[in-house]
Write a protein that holds these residues in place. Structure first.
Motif, PDB file in Angstrom:
ATOM      1  N   TRP A 116       1.153  -0.552  -1.723  1.00 18.04           N
ATOM      2  CA  TRP A 116       1.911  -0.203  -2.924  1.00 18.04           C
ATOM      3  C   TRP A 116       1.078  -0.422  -4.185  1.00 18.04           C
ATOM      4  O   TRP A 116       1.155   0.348  -5.148  1.00 18.04           O
ATOM      5  N   THR A 129       9.631   6.390  -4.846  1.00 13.29           N
ATOM      6  CA  THR A 129       9.880   5.052  -5.383  1.00 13.29           C
ATOM      7  C   THR A 129      11.394   4.797  -5.440  1.00 13.29           C
ATOM      8  O   THR A 129      12.191   5.624  -4.986  1.00 13.29           O
ATOM      9  N   ASP A 132       7.335  -0.156 -13.229  1.00 18.55           N
ATOM     10  CA  ASP A 132       7.660   1.236 -12.961  1.00 18.55           C
ATOM     11  C   ASP A 132       7.897   2.066 -14.214  1.00 18.55           C
ATOM     12  O   ASP A 132       7.647   3.258 -14.232  1.00 18.55           O
ATOM     13  N   VAL A 183       0.544   2.304  -7.156  1.00 12.76           N
ATOM     14  CA  VAL A 183       0.844   2.017  -8.566  1.00 12.76           C
ATOM     15  C   VAL A 183      -0.349   2.382  -9.450  1.00 12.76           C
ATOM     16  O   VAL A 183      -0.188   2.891 -10.553  1.00 12.76           O
ATOM     17  N   GLN A 184      -1.546   2.147  -8.943  1.00 16.75           N
ATOM     18  CA  GLN A 184      -2.727   2.506  -9.731  1.00 16.75           C
ATOM     19  C   GLN A 184      -2.942   4.019  -9.741  1.00 16.75           C
ATOM     20  O   GLN A 184      -3.146   4.621 -10.786  1.00 16.75           O
ATOM     21  N   ALA A 202      -1.410  -2.089 -13.832  1.00 13.61           N
ATOM     22  CA  ALA A 202      -0.319  -1.188 -13.443  1.00 13.61           C
ATOM     23  C   ALA A 202       0.815  -1.962 -12.794  1.00 13.61           C
ATOM     24  O   ALA A 202       1.998  -1.650 -12.986  1.00 13.61           O
ATOM     25  N   ILE A 203       0.473  -2.991 -12.022  1.00 12.85           N
ATOM     26  CA  ILE A 203       1.504  -3.807 -11.366  1.00 12.85           C
ATOM     27  C   ILE A 203       2.284  -4.599 -12.413  1.00 12.85           C
ATOM     28  O   ILE A 203       3.507  -4.687 -12.375  1.00 12.85           O
TER      29      ILE A 203
END
Lengths: 313, 536
Positions: B412, B435, A41, B416-417, A36-37
């Motif tokens: 963070w 965000t 976004d 995000v996960q 995901a990172i």
């Protein structure tokens, strides 16, 4: 002694195995997903799944563990998810700064703390004792980051004597190497200096009340000789223990100093890897730290035999 | 060995050590003295070499140094040819014929050809949302010869050049065929581009330093540099991107002259930097760099109800968010729109709804909308320098409105996960997260993926409104500026009604640099170009 050392070294194998199991599964249980990172976004759920599949993170956890263990047995700590570089290479890049900082910090701490502790014990309850103990309390109380910022402000910004940040390998010259370590070593060393000074004082006070010290003084031996050869030598075991623990703590615990002074060491590598969920790096580092702690403990134990003839393995 | 021998050996060892140290102290300084080195501290560390693989901005900055793009936008965001020498658009606007300019070579010495370009476009287009849209409307891309290729569209999509010249990540950089053929979901391991700087992989220390060396063989365009268009003339011999995670250390390093360029100085430190001798602060680009947003999960109660989503507008006062995050009004702007204010497409569509801050009437509005006190799960990134305070302001506003909050504090990486989970909040899902996004993305409805409402295929929160997607597509086919503005206004109005997200204002991130040493900084919103900076 030889058999003892071999035995202790062999005992590290099950310790490392337990550490490996814990670190692998704790990391997987913890929230966070490197895919995901990486995806960022604007990525959709499908994009993230595609990256997970490519990284092998979608495979059963036991399969991932077995694969990691198999590589580990071949000395392969894996590949960083983000940089795609071998973890061993990344650790090797960061080892020198951390070792340099650790050794210089210990030098600062030991060179200052042991004489201060001896002085405080010799002049117990005098002004000198109170000054030393006052310094010890302050050393414990002032956070490393605050000491770091104050040192930077005074010696780098105002006086311009030393650099604000950075680490230069010794290969780039002796003075650039040393000047980059002075402020971080003082900032980090203050706490350890305080700890070692207190332990030295306490240990020395106990020894100074012994009969053989009184005998040595009665024989007319000079005070420095009594203090250093008779008292300090017999106080050495607890002092060495604390110094040894300090080495282990410093190797893995220099994160704040490395961050404030921008030293690219193992501490920063660990924190960055944890925040990014770069599993192979975190796993590799924890194994290295665990091995380091085991070895340092072994060295401390061996040193006891040299410092105290009564101890035999 | 006698005592004398041992003393002699010690003396010899000492002498050797001193000599070695003295040599080491002198030699490298002589070597680097001839080089002009730009030392820059960026917002993040270069950890990934593949600008297609990740949308991280730092990967885009790395990409723009090492690689080149077919087009690059000028100061007015108009795409101009960069690797392309000449191009032609057929009268039916379906065929784009492009010819590469002379002199383009990869860093390994081989010539850039269409065999590299076509798979590069396909690889980047598989990962980038704007690229995906371009390929959606593309029938085929075919090579005419070594230097000329054609993009043949199914429909007259009007954003071909703008997409190929986009500045936001993933930047459409061109790679060698070898790397371009790598699966888009697998990271390439080499960074051999055709750009103005070569990546020095042997000097790369991830998490600490990334080094680029001037590409002496680079043939720049003859036009003057304007944003990402024109001649990319390397201004220094070597660029070192130094990663400093502590903003205070980075600021002090700049003041002390140890670095030349600080990409994102903390705004609290700007007064100190402005007072420091030899240091200057510069605003970047024509539009603001960043905007904040509150994202609601449209899949689960209570925000599956559009009236409850709209009631959220009543508790949001952008000034509160901006004062907390930025502080200095010189650097922020209240923007009651979803298209970046200050950009050519800024408009008032739906703005009245966003400007309806009414904290006293909020509780009644939530009740009237059908809110029954369900817990609202908020993902709170406590480690993020911007998102943490934005979330805190939002939480306070929601508490004052009497909402039942379930605040999940985490880092963070965990947000995000978790935000990717579609399950109900009680089963590991969520209702709200906060965000930020870039002002340049927000200026273009195609690239601005957060304004989309593509249901399951969309971004986290999964707003679902076919009309919004229809308008985004229609914007891509508009042929005139007036037509584009009209569609952008309709799109913004519709997206605000749907509450695809709640904006919390926009701001400008300035840069700080040693003006006594370097010049030639090109101000660009959203991405930093370092190649043209010169050092005295």
């Amino acid at each position: 002694m030889f058999a003892y050392v071999i035995g202790r070294l062999l005992a590290t194998i099950p310790v490392m195995a337990v550490v490996a199991v814990f670190v692998f599964f704790l990391l997987r249980i913890a929230p966070g997903d490197p895919a995901a990172i990486i995806a960022g976004d604007d990525a959709t759920t499908q994009d993230i799944e595609n990256i997970r599949a490519k990284l092998g993170l979608d495979r059963p956890m036991l399969e991932q563990f077995a694969l990691w263990c198999w590589r580990l047995m071949q000395g392969d700590l894996g590949i960083s998810i983000f940089s795609n570089l071998p973890v061993t290479q990344l650790i090797a890049q960061r080892l020198e700064p951390t070792l340099a900082l650790t050794i210089s910090t210990l030098l600062v701490a030991v060179v200052l703390a042991v004489p201060m502790g001896v002085l405080a014990a010799w002049k117990a309850r005098s002004l000198a004792d109170r000054v030393v103990m006052g310094f010890a309390v302050m050393g414990f109380a002032v956070p490393v980051f605050l000491a770091g910022y104050i040192l930077i402000y005074v010696f780098s910004i105002k006086l311009g004597w030393l650099p604000v940040q950075g680490y230069r390998p010794i290969a780039q010259g002796l003075w650039p190497f040393v000047e980059g370590l002075i402020l971080p070593s003082i900032a980090l060393g203050t706490t350890y200096c305080a700890l070692i000074a207190r332990i030295t004082r306490a240990s020395m006070l106990e020894v100074l009340s012994q009969d053989y010290i009184r005998t040595a003084e009665s024989k007319g031996l000079a005070t420095p000789r009594v203090l250093l050869l008779h008292a300090l030598k017999n106080s050495a075991v607890p002092i060495v223990t604390v110094i040894g623990i300090g080495i282990a703590l410093l190797i893995s615990g220099v994160v704040i100093t490395e961050t404030v002074f921008n030293i690219p060491g193992l501490g920063r590598l660990t924190v960055d890897a944890v925040l990014k969920r770069d599993y192979p790096i975190v796993q590799g580092l924890i194994l290295v730290f665990a091995a380091g702690k085991v070895l340092v403990n072994l060295m401390i134990d061996i040193s006891y035999a040299f410092l105290d003839p009564r101890i035999r393995y | 060995m006698t005592r004398q021998n041992r003393s002699g050996l010690r003396a010899l060892a000492l002498a050797c050590g001193v000599a070695l140290a003295a040599t080491a102290a002198v030699a490298p300084r002589e070597a680097v003295a001839q080089e002009k080195v730009l030392r820059a501290v960026m917002h993040a560390d270069v950890r990934t070499l593949d600008p297609h693989w990740t949308t991280q901005t730092i990967a885009g900055i790395h990409g723009l140094l090492v690689y080149d793009t077919l087009f690059g936008v000028d100061d007015d965001f108009v795409p101009q040819p960069q690797m392309v020498g000449k191009y032609d658009i057929s009268p039916d606007k379906l065929t784009y014929t492009m010819t590469l300019r002379d002199g383009l070579r990869w860093h390994d010495g081989t010539a850039v050809t269409t065999r590299d370009i076509i798979p590069s476009i396909r690889r980047w287009g598989a990962r980038d949302p704007a690229g995906q849209r371009l390929l959606l409307f593309t029938d085929r891309i075919e090579a005419v010869d070594e230097k000329t290729f054609k993009i043949i569209l199914k429909e007259p999509y009007g954003q071909v050049l703008a997409t190929l010249g986009k500045t936001s990540t993933s930047v459409p950089v061109m790679m060698r065929e070898k790397e371009a053929m790598v699966d888009p979901n697998t990271q390439v391991t080499e960074a051999i581009g055709s750009g103005p700087f070569r990546f020095a992989k042997d000097q790369w220390v991830p998490g600490s330093k990334t080094v680029y060396l001037k590409n002496a063989d680079y043939v720049p365009r003859s036009e003057p540099a304007r944003t990402l268009s024109g001649g990319k003339i390397p201004g220094v011999d070597r660029i070192e991107l130094i990663w400093m995670s502590d903003p205070q250390t980075a600021m002090q390093a700049l003041v002390n002259g140890e670095i030349d360029f600080l990409e994102v100085p903390q705004i609290d430190f700007l007064p100190i930097l402005e007072r420091s001798r030899g240091v200057s602060v510069m605003k970047t680009g024509k539009i603001d760099s960043t905007f904040g947003m509150i994202r609601l999960n449209h899949l689960h109660p209570p925000f599956d109800n559009p009236k409850i989503r709209q009631a959220m507008y009543k508790i949001i006062n952008q000034e509160d968010f901006l004062r907390t995050v930025v502080g200095n009004p010189a650097f922020y702007k209240v923007c009651h729109g979803l298209i970046t204010c200050g950009s050519p497409l800024e408009n008032k569509g739906g703005s009245a709804m966003l400007a309806g801050h009414d904290p006293k009437g909020a509780a009644a509005a939530f009740r009237a909308a059908g809110y029954k006190g369900e817990p609202i799960t908020i993902l709170h990134a406590t480690d993020h320098v911007t998102i943490n305070p934005l979330t805190q302001v939002m939480i306070q506003a929601m508490r004052e409105a009497g909402l039942n909050l379930d605040i999940q504090a985490m880092d963070w990486g965990s947000v995000v996960q978790r935000r990717a989970k579609k399950e109900p909040p009680a089963q590991g899902g969520w209702n709200i997260f906060v965000t930020t996004s870039s002002g340049t993305s927000g200026a273009n409805p195609i690239i601005h993926t957060w304004i989309g409402a593509a249901c399951d295929r969309g971004l986290f929160g999964w707003p679902c409104d076919p009309e919004v997607e229809k308008l985004r597509s229609a914007w891509g086919f508009a042929q005139t500026d007036a037509e584009r503005l009209k569609i952008a206004t309709d799109l913004q109005t519709r997206a605000i009604e749907n509450v695809v997200y709640i904006p919390t204002g926009q701001w400008m991130q300035p840069i700080a640099y040693r003006s006594d040493r370097i010049s030639g900084i090109v101000p660009i919103t959203g991405i930093t170009a370092l190649w043209g900076i010169t050092k005295r």
